[in-house]
Design an enzyme around this catalytic site. Structure first.
Site, PDB file in Angstrom:
ATOM      1  N   GLY A  43     -12.642  -5.259   0.714  1.00 41.05           N
ATOM      2  CA  GLY A  43     -12.650  -5.118   2.168  1.00 41.05           C
ATOM      3  C   GLY A  43     -12.245  -6.368   2.912  1.00 41.05           C
ATOM      4  N   GLU A  58     -14.073  -7.592  -5.173  1.00 43.80           N
ATOM      5  CA  GLU A  58     -12.955  -6.776  -5.668  1.00 43.80           C
ATOM      6  C   GLU A  58     -12.001  -6.432  -4.531  1.00 43.80           C
ATOM      7  OE1 GLU A  58     -15.442  -3.792  -7.562  1.00 43.80           O
ATOM      8  OE2 GLU A  58     -15.308  -2.555  -5.751  1.00 43.80           O
ATOM      9  N   ARG A  92      -0.395   4.929   7.315  1.00 46.31           N
ATOM     10  CA  ARG A  92      -1.494   4.218   7.986  1.00 46.31           C
ATOM     11  C   ARG A  92      -1.457   4.308   9.517  1.00 46.31           C
ATOM     12  NH1 ARG A  92      -2.614  -0.668   7.581  1.00 46.31           N
ATOM     13  NH2 ARG A  92      -4.847  -0.424   7.238  1.00 46.31           N
ATOM     14  N   TYR A 150      -4.796   6.011  10.778  1.00 51.22           N
ATOM     15  CA  TYR A 150      -5.818   5.129  11.357  1.00 51.22           C
ATOM     16  C   TYR A 150      -5.373   4.509  12.679  1.00 51.22           C
ATOM     17  CZ  TYR A 150      -6.657   4.833   6.275  1.00 51.22           C
ATOM     18  OH  TYR A 150      -6.838   5.098   4.956  1.00 51.22           O
ATOM     19  N   CYS A 210       8.106  16.160  10.445  1.00 47.37           N
ATOM     20  CA  CYS A 210       7.813  17.134  11.497  1.00 47.37           C
ATOM     21  C   CYS A 210       6.341  17.122  11.880  1.00 47.37           C
ATOM     22  CB  CYS A 210       8.238  18.521  11.051  1.00 47.37           C
ATOM     23  SG  CYS A 210      10.006  18.558  10.841  1.00 47.37           S
ATOM     24  N   GLU A 211       5.915  16.032  12.438  1.00 46.02           N
ATOM     25  CA  GLU A 211       4.559  15.898  12.963  1.00 46.02           C
ATOM     26  C   GLU A 211       4.684  14.947  14.140  1.00 46.02           C
ATOM     27  OE1 GLU A 211       1.129  16.190  11.442  1.00 46.02           O
ATOM     28  OE2 GLU A 211       1.759  17.310   9.664  1.00 46.02           O
ATOM     29  N   TYR A 267      -1.838  -0.101   0.488  1.00 46.94           N
ATOM     30  CA  TYR A 267      -2.013   1.274   0.979  1.00 46.94           C
ATOM     31  C   TYR A 267      -0.743   1.799   1.665  1.00 46.94           C
ATOM     32  CZ  TYR A 267      -6.735  -0.225   0.031  1.00 46.94           C
ATOM     33  OH  TYR A 267      -7.841  -0.736  -0.590  1.00 46.94           O
TER      34      TYR A 267
END
Ligand code: LLP
Length: 859
Positions: free
Chosen positions: A704, A740, A779, A783, A810-811, A839
């Protein structure tokens, strides 16, 4: 049926130059294709002040050249528009200015300018500006019908109103009466009228008070039954703080009426708070738009659709007064407050915030007529002294956190309150409507407090569809820190690679290596690092990090297999799955991975696997952290981990099956920038260490570790992290601390290169289309994450185009970057999307059957 009206209001600076009138003409013409347009205009900037100055001079028997200066400003604007100021078409404009001069002469001769006369003189500013505006618009091809607003808006004086009120600060009720506008507008598609002015029921000119043009526009919009009211001004909208004080203030895209009114009355000077009342009453959306930048979306004010609590802005009003009266007589004395407030009413001094205790009443005063040295205030003090001890703090600043349902945001606001450390707070008040939390502080503490509170409340808030770009970005400030990035050095290589017109992910292994070393060097308290391979499982990345001594944290059997295949049998693997099939544990164990379980299920379902085995347990600390709700992994509603306070039960279940606990593991979430997060977690795990049993060897604090996402966000302070972990590590001899990280090691090492496929303007929005979108990088859509975007082909050309960077999926969420400044791209240019090493490809998909960008590694 006639088309609906839209009302566009242009303030003083928005009508003061020919360039602005071009914008007005363009915007009016664009809307006039489908709607009827009513333009409501202020006087040219500075006019009302000059006319007011002339009125004062006349009352005092002084000469003034104010009207000549006003006339000159009109003539200059006419000339700039290519018109002859003496042309017959401009006769109406000249007539209004002449009338002002004539009335002023009369006032000067008599030494009197009563409110009724002053109103007529001041009104000539708007009348002249619109008379000129109609001719300028005609010269630009927009035929606009000039309307006298006194035919449309009628005041409703009350019998006891003073003349001041009746003529200079009149109240006009909001009524819906489209016929009143339709008749004089006739078949005109565009009409033009004045703000600030109305008439009395007796037909005399009156004004709506300073700042009244916004209110006029709202009243006219209600009158017309308009679809929308647009307030055009010289800033792009409402901001999360005053952008002149806080350049990182963000544009507020959407806001409810009550919050907007609160903001406007707490010091945001973009629009007059009174104008929102009629709009709210009639449910009419109000859009704030920027005349110098018509391409920007601005702020939209409308009904509160979302009722969830939110902090929207931080404001500051300076120069106020805090007044307190203390007396024991307050105890149990009914009617004390009535006696306290009576003199305020008598002296015409209005109260803003109020706080009471057993023996003290404190209030703040926004504006005191004649100031704190003036008579009314002195008389007020004398009256209050009869009640008790009076204390006055002046000047004082009121700093407010504004939003909706503020009381429900206290948890979010709490960390920001450290801003008040060592600063005396004289009063705290929460508005009854729960729209603000206000603090009265010493006057000069106001601005630094706003800056600090804003940093703490907004800098980490990436994903919020209600918020737009920062003021700095809107003003075209370049995106920071590009200079230091590896891709600047390797630009030629990248452009060569992207020359095939395909999208590419590119990773720079030297950057991965550098981050891995930096972390180890900065954090000697951490005994062992694992790389969380979900961030980027590329084989070359795994090899690079394994060579740096990192173990690999895996969350699926596929990750375990890939890591083994890439790194061989010597690599240390940690298996930390969540809700995976029991069989995966067996296979991971067979491949030599250490196991982490997050509940007693294995003891029940696969006791054979546990017998004689050391394993780790993943605990839920009870709280989470991270850049977005979707990546916070702690707390009762999170699916991760076993409740930390139920470790004993879990231990007996596992030991019952013959296992021993060798590690305690917890992970708060992703993208954390607060260095205290891991020490706090370490303290919790350390406090549980004794209860885990004698076999315990390590505590894993998860990953994190965040990187600044948006420009201006402070970086994670690794020194502070080390300082926080060091005493904990020292207190636990023989027990290893582990971290990690995923993102920290790889995010900045990766970029996504995407070819520009189209640059298209739709109405006022510019879309830059690129060859890949959320299928490669989800992403931003998932988010609201912010990735820097640069036109690599043109780099380092300065950005000059404000655009939306979109992909081909198509979004409507397929937007890689909202509101970006780019060096103008042409088709075939290559855009670089930064911080895409974590990511990015790992979360890519074949949605729409479009393959995601392929990966390339630079050694
Ligand atoms: N350890 C565990 C148990 C995890 O679940 C994760 C991430 C990490 C370590 C590594 O976290 P990092 O250092 O990379 O922040 N897709 C999201 C991030 C989700 C992370 C899931 N777990 C994003 O793109 O922001």
């Amino acid at each position: 049926m006639n088309p609906a009206w839209v009302v566009l209001k242009f303030g003083g600076t928005s009508v003061a130059s020919f360039e602005r009138w071009r914008t007005i003409a363009r915007e009016a013409a664009a809307r006039a294709r489908e709607r009827r347009v009513l333009l409501v205009c202020s006087a040219l900037a500075g006019t009302t002040d000059r006319l007011q100055e002339a009125v004062t001079a006349a009352r005092e028997g002084r000469e003034s050249d104010a009207v000549e200066r006003v006339a000159r400003a009109h003539a200059e604007l006419a000339s700039a528009a290519g018109l002859d100021p003496a042309a017959p078409a401009l006769a109406p404009m000249r007539a209004h200015l002449d009338e002002a001069a004539r009335l002023l002469r009369g006032a000067w001769l008599t030494g009197e300018a009563p409110p009724r006369l002053a109103a007529r003189i001041l009104a000539s500013g708007e009348l002249a500006a619109t008379a000129l505006g109609a001719v300028v618009l005609a010269s630009l091809g927009v035929g606009a019908r000039w309307l006298d607003v006194r035919e449309l808006l009628v005041s409703a004086p009350r019998p006891l109103d003073s003349d001041e009120r009746r003529y200079l600060a009149a109240t006009v009720p909001a009524v819906r009466a489209p016929e009143r506008l339709d008749a004089p507008a006739g078949d005109a598609a565009v009409a033009l009228t004045q703000g600030f002015i109305a008439r009395t029921p007796a037909g005399e000119t009156c004004l709506l008070g300073r700042g009244g043009s916004d209110t006029s526009a709202a009243l006219l919009a209600v009158l017309a039954g308009a679809e929308t009211l647009e307030i055009w001004t010289d800033v792009p909208g409402l901001f999360t703080a005053d952008p002149r004080e806080v350049p990182s203030a963000r544009l507020i895209r959407r806001i409810g009426y009550r919050e907007a009114r609160e903001l406007a009355s707490l010091g945001a000077k973009v629009l007059h708070p009174a104008c929102l009342e009629p709009a709210a009453l009639h449910g009419m959306p109000v859009a704030i738009r920027c005349t110098p930048h018509p391409e920007m979306d601005g702020t939209r004010i409308e009904g509160e659709q979302e009722a969830h609590p939110a902090v929207t802005a931080v404001t500051c009003r300076r120069g106020g007064t805090l007044l307190s009266v203390s007396t024991v007589a307050m105890w149990d004395t009914p009617g004390f407050l009535a006696r306290f407030f009576a003199p305020f009413e008598e002296e015409g001094i209005s109260v803003d915030l109020i706080g009471t205790s057993e023996a003290t009443v404190s209030v703040t005063l926004d504006a005191v007529p004649d100031g704190v040295e003036g008579r009314p205030f002195k008389r007020l003090l004398a009256r209050l002294e009869e009640l008790g001890d009076v204390q006055v703090i002046h000047p004082a600043a009121v700093v407010s956190i504004v939003g909706r349902r503020i009381r429900a945001t206290l948890g979010e606001v709490a960390p920001a309150l450290t801003a008040f450390q060592e600063r005396p707070v004289h009063l705290i008040s929460n508005s009854a409507e729960d729209l603000n939390l206000s603090f009265v502080v010493d006057d000069d503490e106001g601005p630094p407090l706003v800056q600090r509170l804003h940093d703490l409340l907004f800098s980490a808030r990436g994903d919020d569809p209600r918020l737009g770009p920062t003021w700095e970005r809107l003003r075209g400030a370049p995106e920071p820190d590009a200079g230091a990035a590896w891709w600047v050095r390797r630009r030629a290589e990248l452009l060569r690679l992207a020359g095939d017109g395909q999208p590419h992910y590119v990773y720079d292994l030297a950057t991965v290596r550098e981050r891995a070393r930096r972390l180890r060097a900065a954090l000697p308290a951490v005994g062992r690092f694992y790389y969380s391979m979900k961030a980027n499982p590329h084989r070359a990345v795994l090899e690079t990090l394994a060579a740096e001594g990192y173990g690999i944290e895996c969350v699926s059997i596929q990750e375990v297999e890939a890591a083994r295949a890439a790194l061989g049998s010597a690599a240390r693997l940690l298996f930390t799955p969540n809700f995976c099939a029991v069989g995966e544990y067996g296979r991971a164990a067979a491949l030599g991975a250490e196991l982490t379980v997050d509940g007693p299920h294995l003891a029940e379902e696969a006791p054979g696997l546990l017998r004689g085995r050391g394993l780790a347990v993943r605990l839920d600390p009870g709280w989470g952290a991270g850049h977005h709700a979707k990546v916070r992994t702690g707390g009762p509603s999170s699916k991760f981990g076993h409740p930390a306070d139920e470790l004993d039960a879990l231990r007996s279940a596992l030991e019952g099956a013959g296992a021993r606990i060798t590690g305690l593991h917890a992970h708060l979430g992703s993208g954390i920038l607060d260095a205290d997060a891991w020490p706090a977690l370490a303290r919790l795990l350390a406090s549980l260490a004794a209860r885990a049993g004698d076999a315990l060897q390590w505590l894993d604090l998860g990953g994190g570790l965040g990187l600044p996402e948006r420009p201006g966000q402070p970086a994670l302070d690794l020194d502070a992290l080390q300082a926080g972990l060091e005493p904990i590590a020292r207190a636990l001899p023989g027990i290893e601390l582990r971290l990690e990280p995923g993102r920290y090691l790889v995010a900045e090492a990766g970029v996504l290169l995407a070819p520009v496929t189209q640059v298209r303007r739709k109405r006022r929005t510019v879309f830059v289309g690129v060859g890949t979108g959320m299928n490669s990088l989800i992403r931003p859509a998932l988010y609201g994450a912010w990735h820097p975007i640069v036109n690599l082909t043109r780099h380092p050309a300065p950005p000059d185009l404000f655009a939306q960077v979109v992909g081909p999926i198509c979004e409507s969420g397929d937007v890689l970057g909202r509101d970006r400044w780019l060096a103008s791209p042409a088709r075939g240019d290559v855009l670089l999307i930064g911080n895409a090493g974590a990511y990015g490809h790992a979360m890519a998909s074949h949605y729409n059957l479009r393959p995601p960008a392929e990966e390339t590694v630079l050694a």
